[in-house]
Design a protein around this motif. Sequence first.
Motif, mmCIF file in Angstrom:
data_model
loop_
_atom_site.group_PDB
_atom_site.id
_atom_site.type_symbol
_atom_site.label_atom_id
_atom_site.label_comp_id
_atom_site.label_asym_id
_atom_site.label_seq_id
_atom_site.Cartn_x
_atom_site.Cartn_y
_atom_site.Cartn_z
ATOM 1 N N TYR A 1 -42.923 13.787 11.306
ATOM 2 C CA TYR A 1 -44.273 13.527 11.804
ATOM 3 C C TYR A 1 -44.782 14.723 12.602
ATOM 4 O O TYR A 1 -44.014 15.575 13.065
ATOM 5 C CB TYR A 1 -44.319 12.258 12.669
ATOM 6 C CG TYR A 1 -43.667 12.395 14.028
ATOM 7 C CD1 TYR A 1 -44.378 12.876 15.122
ATOM 8 C CD2 TYR A 1 -42.341 12.057 14.218
ATOM 9 C CE1 TYR A 1 -43.779 13.021 16.365
ATOM 10 C CE2 TYR A 1 -41.735 12.183 15.456
ATOM 11 C CZ TYR A 1 -42.466 12.676 16.523
ATOM 12 O OH TYR A 1 -41.864 12.817 17.740
ATOM 13 N N GLY A 2 -46.103 14.758 12.726
ATOM 14 C CA GLY A 2 -46.760 15.765 13.550
ATOM 15 C C GLY A 2 -47.945 15.139 14.263
ATOM 16 O O GLY A 2 -48.261 13.961 14.068
ATOM 17 N N HIS A 3 -48.597 15.938 15.105
ATOM 18 C CA HIS A 3 -49.737 15.472 15.897
ATOM 19 C C HIS A 3 -51.054 15.962 15.287
ATOM 20 O O HIS A 3 -51.143 17.090 14.797
ATOM 21 C CB HIS A 3 -49.643 15.996 17.330
ATOM 22 C CG HIS A 3 -48.516 15.406 18.108
ATOM 23 N ND1 HIS A 3 -47.194 15.706 17.868
ATOM 24 C CD2 HIS A 3 -48.508 14.510 19.141
ATOM 25 C CE1 HIS A 3 -46.430 15.039 18.721
ATOM 26 N NE2 HIS A 3 -47.205 14.311 19.499
ATOM 27 N N LEU A 4 -52.077 15.118 15.359
ATOM 28 C CA LEU A 4 -53.431 15.500 14.964
ATOM 29 C C LEU A 4 -54.242 15.789 16.221
ATOM 30 O O LEU A 4 -54.281 14.963 17.135
ATOM 31 C CB LEU A 4 -54.104 14.379 14.169
ATOM 32 C CG LEU A 4 -53.404 13.916 12.882
ATOM 33 C CD1 LEU A 4 -54.196 12.791 12.231
ATOM 34 C CD2 LEU A 4 -53.213 15.071 11.914
ATOM 35 N N LEU A 5 -54.882 16.937 16.245
ATOM 36 C CA LEU A 5 -55.747 17.318 17.359
ATOM 37 C C LEU A 5 -57.204 17.228 16.928
ATOM 38 O O LEU A 5 -57.519 17.342 15.728
ATOM 39 C CB LEU A 5 -55.416 18.741 17.823
ATOM 40 C CG LEU A 5 -53.975 18.975 18.292
ATOM 41 C CD1 LEU A 5 -53.751 20.459 18.554
ATOM 42 C CD2 LEU A 5 -53.668 18.164 19.539
ATOM 43 N N ASP A 6 -58.096 17.068 17.909
ATOM 44 C CA ASP A 6 -59.516 16.920 17.570
ATOM 45 C C ASP A 6 -60.072 18.139 16.835
ATOM 46 O O ASP A 6 -60.943 18.004 15.977
ATOM 47 C CB ASP A 6 -60.349 16.609 18.815
ATOM 48 C CG ASP A 6 -60.156 17.616 19.942
ATOM 49 O OD1 ASP A 6 -59.275 18.498 19.845
ATOM 50 O OD2 ASP A 6 -60.888 17.515 20.950
ATOM 51 N N ASN A 7 -59.539 19.330 17.130
ATOM 52 C CA ASN A 7 -60.061 20.527 16.461
ATOM 53 C C ASN A 7 -59.474 20.734 15.069
ATOM 54 O O ASN A 7 -59.771 21.730 14.414
ATOM 55 C CB ASN A 7 -59.855 21.778 17.323
ATOM 56 C CG ASN A 7 -58.408 22.012 17.690
ATOM 57 O OD1 ASN A 7 -57.511 21.307 17.246
ATOM 58 N ND2 ASN A 7 -58.176 23.023 18.522
ATOM 59 N N MET A 8 -58.657 19.799 14.593
ATOM 60 C CA MET A 8 -58.149 19.850 13.216
ATOM 61 C C MET A 8 -59.047 19.067 12.259
ATOM 62 O O MET A 8 -58.885 19.149 11.053
ATOM 63 C CB MET A 8 -56.739 19.259 13.147
ATOM 64 C CG MET A 8 -55.674 20.022 13.882
ATOM 65 S SD MET A 8 -54.089 19.131 13.717
ATOM 66 C CE MET A 8 -53.002 20.233 14.618
ATOM 67 N N SER A 9 -59.978 18.291 12.802
ATOM 68 C CA SER A 9 -60.809 17.415 11.984
ATOM 69 C C SER A 9 -61.960 18.196 11.342
ATOM 70 O O SER A 9 -62.677 18.938 12.017
ATOM 71 C CB SER A 9 -61.371 16.287 12.850
ATOM 72 O OG SER A 9 -62.207 15.453 12.091
ATOM 73 N N VAL A 10 -62.118 18.015 10.037
ATOM 74 C CA VAL A 10 -63.188 18.650 9.262
ATOM 75 C C VAL A 10 -64.045 17.538 8.668
ATOM 76 O O VAL A 10 -63.504 16.563 8.139
ATOM 77 C CB VAL A 10 -62.601 19.526 8.127
ATOM 78 C CG1 VAL A 10 -63.698 20.115 7.262
ATOM 79 C CG2 VAL A 10 -61.709 20.623 8.698
ATOM 80 N N PRO A 11 -65.375 17.638 8.735
ATOM 81 C CA PRO A 11 -66.202 16.568 8.167
ATOM 82 C C PRO A 11 -66.082 16.480 6.646
ATOM 83 O O PRO A 11 -65.792 17.473 5.976
ATOM 84 C CB PRO A 11 -67.626 16.960 8.588
ATOM 85 C CG PRO A 11 -67.566 18.422 8.873
ATOM 86 C CD PRO A 11 -66.194 18.703 9.365
ATOM 87 N N ASN A 12 -66.302 15.280 6.127
ATOM 88 C CA ASN A 12 -66.313 15.103 4.681
ATOM 89 C C ASN A 12 -67.343 16.044 4.051
ATOM 90 O O ASN A 12 -68.447 16.213 4.567
ATOM 91 C CB ASN A 12 -66.667 13.646 4.352
ATOM 92 C CG ASN A 12 -66.494 13.333 2.875
ATOM 93 O OD1 ASN A 12 -65.751 14.000 2.170
ATOM 94 N ND2 ASN A 12 -67.166 12.289 2.417
ATOM 95 N N LYS A 13 -66.944 16.696 2.970
ATOM 96 C CA LYS A 13 -67.758 17.691 2.246
ATOM 97 C C LYS A 13 -67.961 18.961 3.082
ATOM 98 O O LYS A 13 -68.859 19.760 2.792
ATOM 99 C CB LYS A 13 -69.095 17.108 1.808
ATOM 100 C CG LYS A 13 -68.950 15.894 0.903
ATOM 101 C CD LYS A 13 -70.294 15.348 0.440
ATOM 102 C CE LYS A 13 -70.089 14.124 -0.444
ATOM 103 N NZ LYS A 13 -71.369 13.523 -0.883
ATOM 104 N N GLY A 14 -67.114 19.140 4.099
ATOM 105 C CA GLY A 14 -67.202 20.346 4.919
ATOM 106 C C GLY A 14 -66.658 21.573 4.202
ATOM 107 O O GLY A 14 -66.062 21.487 3.119
#
Length: 263
Positions: free
Chosen positions: A82-95
């Motif tokens: 497992y790993g951690h998800l950070l807020d700056n890893m999120s990309v919008p759909n169709k980004g």
Amino acid sequence: MSSEVTSRADQAFHHLLKAETSKISVKPLTELYPNLSIDEAYEIQLKVIEMNVKNGSQVIGKKIGLTSVAMQQLLGVNQPDYGHLLDNMSVPNKGIISLEQLFQPKVEGEIAFILRKNLKGPNVTKEDVLEATQYIIPALEIVDSRITDWKIKLQDTIADNASCGLFVLGDNKFSLNGIDLMEIEMSLFKNGELMNTGKGTDVLGHPATCVAWLANKLSEYDVTLKAGEVILSGALSAAIEAKADDFFTAEFSHLGSVEVSFK
């Protein structure tokens, strides 16, 4: 933990940090430290995450890796990681993702769980996960490695935050009512061409089983899966390499699609 082990974890952390700051991939940790343990690898991962949080990032979820038998056999292991998800890893759909921020990205299609209540092991079951899930979302994970040419063993990928680069969530949220997660089918397209397919049964037999494994594994470190967190439950098929001008679409039965492009 002995001072020797602590020193090794610090050295390995700075080895990965060097890659991050220079954007040049580095040798495998398991080549530098052949007897690096799994617990040390998770310690290194936490050092990386703590540094990011200290610099302003926020932990918003977890990812589960190595959920397929094929990937476990490839790395010679019998369990996920497992790993951690950070807020700056999120990309919008169709980004659109700039390749300059990554090393050697690959794209996977997954099912994301959003929890409505906390889950803590050690005895969490698949049924507990289903009951605790607020909704699911189709997702793409962009896996990436700071280790040159993906020459990784289990300890390498764990230390490198389970090789998590970025992730994309679809626009629509789906209640589990009337949905059999085992029967969900996913088709992954690159530039409009079908690359591979997968099914809910391809990740430990059931995506919720993966989340249960995570909750129970995290209990060893006194960590709880929290309400509102995003949980990427594992790739439904093999990861596909991404290069400039590629675009990817994952189409899911019952859940619609999710897309991302690279420049």
